[in-house]
Design a protein around this motif. Structure first.
Motif, PDB file in Angstrom:
ATOM      1  N   PHE A 119      38.827  -8.868 -26.708  1.00 23.67           N
ATOM      2  CA  PHE A 119      39.987  -9.215 -25.897  1.00 23.67           C
ATOM      3  C   PHE A 119      39.576  -9.192 -24.426  1.00 23.67           C
ATOM      4  N   ASP A 120      40.137 -10.102 -23.666  1.00 21.97           N
ATOM      5  CA  ASP A 120      39.797 -10.248 -22.249  1.00 21.97           C
ATOM      6  C   ASP A 120      40.820  -9.465 -21.432  1.00 21.97           C
ATOM      7  N   LEU A 135      46.264  -8.887 -20.713  1.00 22.81           N
ATOM      8  CA  LEU A 135      45.120  -9.773 -20.771  1.00 22.81           C
ATOM      9  C   LEU A 135      45.121 -10.716 -19.565  1.00 22.81           C
ATOM     10  N   ARG A 136      43.985 -11.312 -19.322  1.00 21.37           N
ATOM     11  CA  ARG A 136      43.850 -12.199 -18.171  1.00 21.37           C
ATOM     12  C   ARG A 136      44.665 -13.481 -18.307  1.00 21.37           C
ATOM     13  N   ASP A 137      45.111 -13.806 -19.519  1.00 20.83           N
ATOM     14  CA  ASP A 137      45.962 -14.979 -19.681  1.00 20.83           C
ATOM     15  C   ASP A 137      47.434 -14.649 -19.486  1.00 20.83           C
ATOM     16  N   GLY A 138      47.728 -13.374 -19.124  1.00 19.39           N
ATOM     17  CA  GLY A 138      49.103 -12.961 -18.873  1.00 19.39           C
ATOM     18  C   GLY A 138      49.800 -12.327 -20.056  1.00 19.39           C
ATOM     19  N   ARG A 187      45.701  -3.855 -35.029  1.00 18.83           N
ATOM     20  CA  ARG A 187      45.275  -4.971 -34.203  1.00 18.83           C
ATOM     21  C   ARG A 187      46.305  -5.231 -33.105  1.00 18.83           C
ATOM     22  N   PRO A 188      45.895  -5.868 -32.022  1.00 18.74           N
ATOM     23  CA  PRO A 188      46.847  -6.114 -30.925  1.00 18.74           C
ATOM     24  C   PRO A 188      48.034  -6.965 -31.370  1.00 18.74           C
ATOM     25  N   ILE A 189      49.234  -6.549 -30.974  1.00 17.22           N
ATOM     26  CA  ILE A 189      50.459  -7.306 -31.227  1.00 17.22           C
ATOM     27  C   ILE A 189      51.078  -7.659 -29.881  1.00 17.22           C
ATOM     28  N   LYS A 190      51.465  -8.906 -29.745  1.00 17.63           N
ATOM     29  CA  LYS A 190      51.982  -9.384 -28.467  1.00 17.63           C
ATOM     30  C   LYS A 190      53.413  -8.922 -28.236  1.00 17.63           C
ATOM     31  N   LEU A 191      53.673  -8.415 -27.034  1.00 19.99           N
ATOM     32  CA  LEU A 191      55.013  -8.000 -26.642  1.00 19.99           C
ATOM     33  C   LEU A 191      55.683  -9.040 -25.753  1.00 19.99           C
ATOM     34  N   GLY A 192      54.883  -9.813 -25.030  1.00 20.05           N
ATOM     35  CA  GLY A 192      55.451 -10.805 -24.128  1.00 20.05           C
ATOM     36  C   GLY A 192      54.390 -11.346 -23.190  1.00 20.05           C
TER      37      GLY A 192
END
Length: 205
Positions: A119-120, A135-138, A187-192
């Motif tokens: 992950f970045d 992350l760097r993509d926001g 594993r990473p889960i996206k919050l927003g």
């Protein structure tokens, strides 16, 4: 009342490159890329390399000299190597270090262990049982216990929790009951996401 003590030198070396600290331990990297720990919790974070007796002097974590980034947590830490791979060691509550555990029960990683995905990360907070990452993509992600997740405080839930605790003594025995109210992920889960203009501003600073 706070007690303010004067700075005290740690060891006699003068070839340090960077340092990072958390709860009762300090991680440091030398100019040759080697990794060192010191402090009260240092022996817990990397017990596989800790000296037999507690010492105020830094001790080296293995022989690798390709460490690039250190992100310490409460009783654990993330590490990145120059090849951009991520590693972790210390207490792994609810798999918040991205590595397997025993259905919520802490598993101690005695030495840096490779995380099986990349992950970045721009910013990261390693908590007691939850890791938050920007992350760097926001994108904003979590690993481990979902923020705000709690046990349901009922008699039935307490009994199921007790039974699950008993099953931990049986090798490879899965839990008989899910833990109610809990939500965690290895594993990473996206919050927003952050708005693009915000992440652009952050990355430019």
């Amino acid at each position: 009342q706070a007690v303010h003590l004067p700075p005290e030198r740690i060891g006699v070396e003068s070839d340090w490159h960077s340092i990072a600290s958390s709860s009762f331990f300090l991680a440091a990297q030398k100019q040759d890329g080697s990794l060192w720990l010191t402090g009260y919790n240092a022996t817990s974070v990397a017990s596989g390399f800790a000296p037999p007796k507690r010492t105020p002097l830094p001790f080296q974590i293995g022989s690798a000299t390709d460490w690039k980034r250190i992100i310490p947590g409460g009783n654990s830490m993330f590490l990145q190597k120059t090849d951009r791979t991520w590693w972790a060691c210390g207490e792994n509550h609810y798999a918040h270090l991205g590595l397997s555990h025993w259905f919520g029960h802490s598993k101690h990683l005695k030495q840096p262990t490779r995380i099986p995905f990349d992950f970045d990360v721009w910013a990261c907070r390693v908590g007691g049982d939850t890791t938050l990452m920007l992350l760097r993509d926001g994108g904003i992600y979590f690993m481990g216990k979902r923020p705000g997740s709690q046990m349901v405080n009922t008699r039935a839930a307490a009994m199921q929790k007790t039974i699950n605790r008993w099953t931990r003594s049986i090798p490879k025995m899965p839990p008989l009951f899910p833990r109610p109210g809990e939500d965690w992920s290895q594993r990473p889960i996206k919050l927003g996401d952050l708005p693009p203009e915000v992440i652009t501003r952050l990355l430019s600073n």
